[in-house]
Design an enzyme around this catalytic site. Structure first.
Site, mmCIF file in Angstrom:
data_model
loop_
_atom_site.group_PDB
_atom_site.id
_atom_site.type_symbol
_atom_site.label_atom_id
_atom_site.label_comp_id
_atom_site.label_asym_id
_atom_site.label_seq_id
_atom_site.Cartn_x
_atom_site.Cartn_y
_atom_site.Cartn_z
ATOM 1 N N GLY A 88 0.820 -1.216 0.000
ATOM 2 C CA GLY A 88 0.000 0.000 0.000
ATOM 3 C C GLY A 88 0.846 1.255 0.000
ATOM 4 N N GLY A 90 2.609 3.735 1.456
ATOM 5 C CA GLY A 90 3.135 3.980 2.800
ATOM 6 C C GLY A 90 3.669 5.379 2.968
ATOM 7 N N LYS A 111 4.075 12.414 -2.879
ATOM 8 C CA LYS A 111 4.939 11.314 -2.429
ATOM 9 C C LYS A 111 5.906 11.877 -1.385
ATOM 10 C CE LYS A 111 7.936 7.708 -4.387
ATOM 11 N NZ LYS A 111 8.470 7.146 -5.638
ATOM 12 N N ASP A 123 8.603 6.044 7.852
ATOM 13 C CA ASP A 123 8.195 7.354 8.377
ATOM 14 C C ASP A 123 7.265 8.103 7.430
ATOM 15 O OD1 ASP A 123 9.914 7.990 6.334
ATOM 16 O OD2 ASP A 123 11.345 9.096 7.580
ATOM 17 N N ARG A 181 -1.607 -0.883 -9.861
ATOM 18 C CA ARG A 181 -0.451 -1.739 -10.168
ATOM 19 C C ARG A 181 -0.898 -3.189 -10.284
ATOM 20 N NH1 ARG A 181 3.280 1.460 -6.874
ATOM 21 N NH2 ARG A 181 2.148 3.397 -6.503
ATOM 22 N N ASP A 250 4.484 -4.598 -7.456
ATOM 23 C CA ASP A 250 3.845 -3.364 -6.978
ATOM 24 C C ASP A 250 4.400 -2.141 -7.700
ATOM 25 O OD1 ASP A 250 6.064 -4.402 -5.301
ATOM 26 O OD2 ASP A 250 5.990 -2.396 -4.426
ATOM 27 N N ASN A 251 5.444 -2.311 -8.491
ATOM 28 C CA ASN A 251 5.975 -1.197 -9.265
ATOM 29 C C ASN A 251 5.707 -1.384 -10.754
ATOM 30 O OD1 ASN A 251 6.928 -0.086 -6.888
ATOM 31 N ND2 ASN A 251 8.973 -0.952 -7.111
ATOM 32 N N ASP A 260 7.406 4.487 -10.228
ATOM 33 C CA ASP A 260 8.231 4.254 -9.030
ATOM 34 C C ASP A 260 9.719 4.207 -9.344
ATOM 35 O OD1 ASP A 260 6.042 4.396 -7.464
ATOM 36 O OD2 ASP A 260 6.268 2.426 -6.530
HETATM 37 P P1 AMP Z 1 9.073 1.246 -3.047
HETATM 38 O O1 AMP Z 1 10.358 0.524 -2.768
HETATM 39 O O2 AMP Z 1 9.222 2.739 -3.053
HETATM 40 O O3 AMP Z 1 8.375 0.740 -4.256
HETATM 41 O O4 AMP Z 1 8.141 0.948 -1.796
HETATM 42 C C1 AMP Z 1 7.746 -0.321 -1.385
HETATM 43 C C2 AMP Z 1 6.748 -0.187 -0.275
HETATM 44 O O5 AMP Z 1 7.330 0.432 0.870
HETATM 45 C C3 AMP Z 1 5.523 0.653 -0.607
HETATM 46 O O6 AMP Z 1 4.429 0.102 0.059
HETATM 47 C C4 AMP Z 1 5.890 2.002 -0.045
HETATM 48 O O7 AMP Z 1 4.757 2.785 0.222
HETATM 49 C C5 AMP Z 1 6.621 1.614 1.219
HETATM 50 N N1 AMP Z 1 7.573 2.647 1.663
HETATM 51 C C6 AMP Z 1 8.719 2.997 1.043
HETATM 52 N N2 AMP Z 1 9.343 3.990 1.731
HETATM 53 C C7 AMP Z 1 8.567 4.290 2.797
HETATM 54 C C8 AMP Z 1 8.662 5.218 3.874
HETATM 55 N N3 AMP Z 1 9.694 6.070 4.011
HETATM 56 N N4 AMP Z 1 7.671 5.223 4.778
HETATM 57 C C9 AMP Z 1 6.631 4.379 4.674
HETATM 58 N N5 AMP Z 1 6.479 3.484 3.689
HETATM 59 C C10 AMP Z 1 7.433 3.426 2.756
HETATM 60 MG MG MG Z 2 6.712 1.179 -5.145
#
Ligand code: AMP
Ligand code: MG
Length: 491
Positions: A88, A90, A111, A123, A181, A250-251, A260
């Site tokens: 989800g 995050g 973002k 965070d 996605r 998810d990407n 992403d």
């Molecule tokens: P990503 O690697 O950016 O594709 O993220 C993978 C997952 O980790 C997704 O669900 C993001 O929303 C979550 N995520 C990545 N960075 C953070 C962060 N700093 N705080 C909270 N969730 C994160």
């Molecule tokens: Mg992602």
């Protein structure tokens, strides 16, 4: 005057389980770093108002525009092959959707705008470096004509985020045809929620594949449609030397956009095994592996759709396999046709694929720069001198042998050298977002609060196919000491 966003939201009309309602967390001192004014206009937004303090507050998530229905979207995903049933948004919050001047619905998402129910241990924030990286690379991709999410704005929050050290926090305002996605489908499929899968599929067809609504088997057609777009997308990546770096499900976007941008990179010298991401230890997402991984991800999508295909599971699987079997041919056609264009061929003959493959092999053996080899080959098509191309090869003789065959092949076509060179320059960019340039931009911004290099790089990359003598240096590969060997996630 207040900033008006002409929201027309549809995702929030889906059932509750699709998302969580959550507002951005206000930040201390928003400061607008960059507004993409042309994109704002296309979205029906007033760029002058977005550049006011109120606009910066909205873009940094400190103030909600009227009509926003902020949500974090639910999704799951395979990360490096391992399934995570709940990921989800995050650290992203969807403000809403607008219909742009082309009539296309676009998500506007922040973002780095604070925690959501999907943040797990994160965070919810983003650091300035990764925000600038995504801004640069996504806009460069758009200028190269490759489907991608866009960057509307970058703001600094006035707060620090803790990574290995304290870094300036930032928010990227991202625009996508949607943020749906493969992992969004997996979220419902993993819960055995077939109705959720169906609701989502219907939403996606209406939004991204409206022509399929009347198809006899719309869900089969949907899978075929996503496959066609992904095959084309990944072919385009390969043709410009792009490595996504984190092709998790998810990407992988359902609309067929690049999404992403994390530890992504454009390669300098051609190396099919190139990996830049620090977290990709096995090379799962290496440059040449990307088509195979795309198919793997699409197979996960097909699994989600099986219950919509047929009540007879075996029959559903058979149908899915038949549709998935289209991917390799679609990819190869797009990729090979693109390669032939890159070496300036107008027609296709037996032996052409081998000709271009021999060039790639020689480039790999001789560490030739991917972008410059093709760009300068365009010049050679016109002036019939090879010096600038040869010098890119560790052993220039390896190029000479190939060049003789190529010269013979192109001389069999009727087009004039000037015409061939012009076409080659329209498909072979001079300027790509090279890693060492991006790193230099981030260094200046983070350590010296200097955004002039960021602005200049964006300007150069906005017309990648045009010669820009004043910025000729930007076309150059890194010097050995400038070489970037690894890129890192934004998290
Ligand atoms: P990503 O690697 O950016 O594709 O993220 C993978 C997952 O980790 C997704 O669900 C993001 O929303 C979550 N995520 C990545 N960075 C953070 C962060 N700093 N705080 C909270 N969730 C994160
Ligand atoms: Mg992602």
């Amino acid at each position: 005057m207040t900033v008006h966003f002409p929201f027309q939201n549809t995702y929030t009309a889906l059932p509750d389980g699709f998302f969580a309602r959550v507002a951005p967390t206000p930040v201390a001192a928003p400061r607008l770093i960059k507004l993409n004014r042309p994109l704002a206009v296309r979205l029906g937004l007033d760029p002058d108002l977005l550049e006011t303090p109120e606009g910066a507050e909205i873009l940094a998530g400190k103030r909600l525009p009227d009509g926003a229905e902020p949500i974090a979207m639910a999704y799951a995903g395979h990360q490096f092959g391992y399934f995570v049933p709940q990921l989800g948004d995050g650290r992203a919050i969807l403000l809403g959707e607008v219909v742009d001047i082309d009539g296309v619905r676009r998500d506007i998402q922040l973002k780095g705008s604070g925690p959501t129910p999907f943040s797990r241990r994160g965070d919810g924030r983003a650091a300035l470096g990764p925000v600038l990286r995504e801004y640069i690379v996504s806009e460069a991709m758009a200028a190269l004509g490759i489907p991608t999410t866009r960057s509307l704005a970058a703001t600094i929050t006035g707060e620090h985020v803790m990574r290995e050290t304290a870094l300036p926090g930032a928010v990227l305002t991202r625009v996508a045809a949607s943020h749906i996605r493969v992992g969004t489908f997996q979220y419902f499929a993993a819960r055995g929620d077939t109705d959720g899968v169906k609701r989502l599929a219907d939403h996606v067809i209406a939004r991204h594949y409206p022509d399929l609504a009347g198809a006899e088997q719309p869900y089969h057609a949907l899978l075929a449609g996503v496959i066609a777009r992904q095959a084309d997308l990944v072919a385009r990546w390969l043709l410009v030397g792009f490595i996504h770096g984190v092709m998790n499900t998810d990407n992988t976007s359902i609309s067929g956009e690049t999404i992403d941008y994390g530890p992504c990179a454009f390669m300098d010298h051609y190396d099919p095994a190139a990996v830049f991401s620090s977290i990709d230890e096995q090379g799962r997402y290496a440059y040449a592996n990307q088509p195979r991984i795309a198919l793997w991800n699409l197979t996960r999508l097909a699994e989600c759709l099986l219950p919509l295909f047929s009540d007879d599971k075996d029959k559903a699987i058979e149908q899915a396999q038949a549709i998935l079997a289209e991917f390799p041919g679609k990819f190869t056609n797009a990729y090979n046709a693109g390669l032939l264009r890159k070496i300036g061929l107008f027609t296709e003959q037996d032996g052409d694929d081998a000709l271009v493959q021999d060039l790639l092999d020689a480039m790999a053996k001789n560490h030739a720069d991917f972008t410059l080899t093709f760009r300068r080959l365009g010049d050679a098509a016109e002036d019939e001198t090879y010096g600038d191309v040869r010098s890119l090869f560790a052993e220039p003789a390896a190029f000479d042998e190939w060049a003789a065959r190529w010269r013979q092949r192109i001389s069999a076509e009727p087009q004039t050298p000037a015409m061939r060179a012009a076409v080659m320059r329209s498909v072979n960019p001079a300027f790509i977002p090279r890693n060492h340039r991006i790193e230099a931009v981030i260094e200046a911004a983070v350590n010296r609060d200097d955004f002039a290099p960021f602005e200049e790089l964006l300007t150069v990359l906005s017309t990648p196919f045009k010669e820009q003598p004043a910025f000729a240096d930007y076309a150059s590969p890194p010097e050995p000491h400038q070489r970037v060997l690894q890129t890192f996630c934004g998290t």
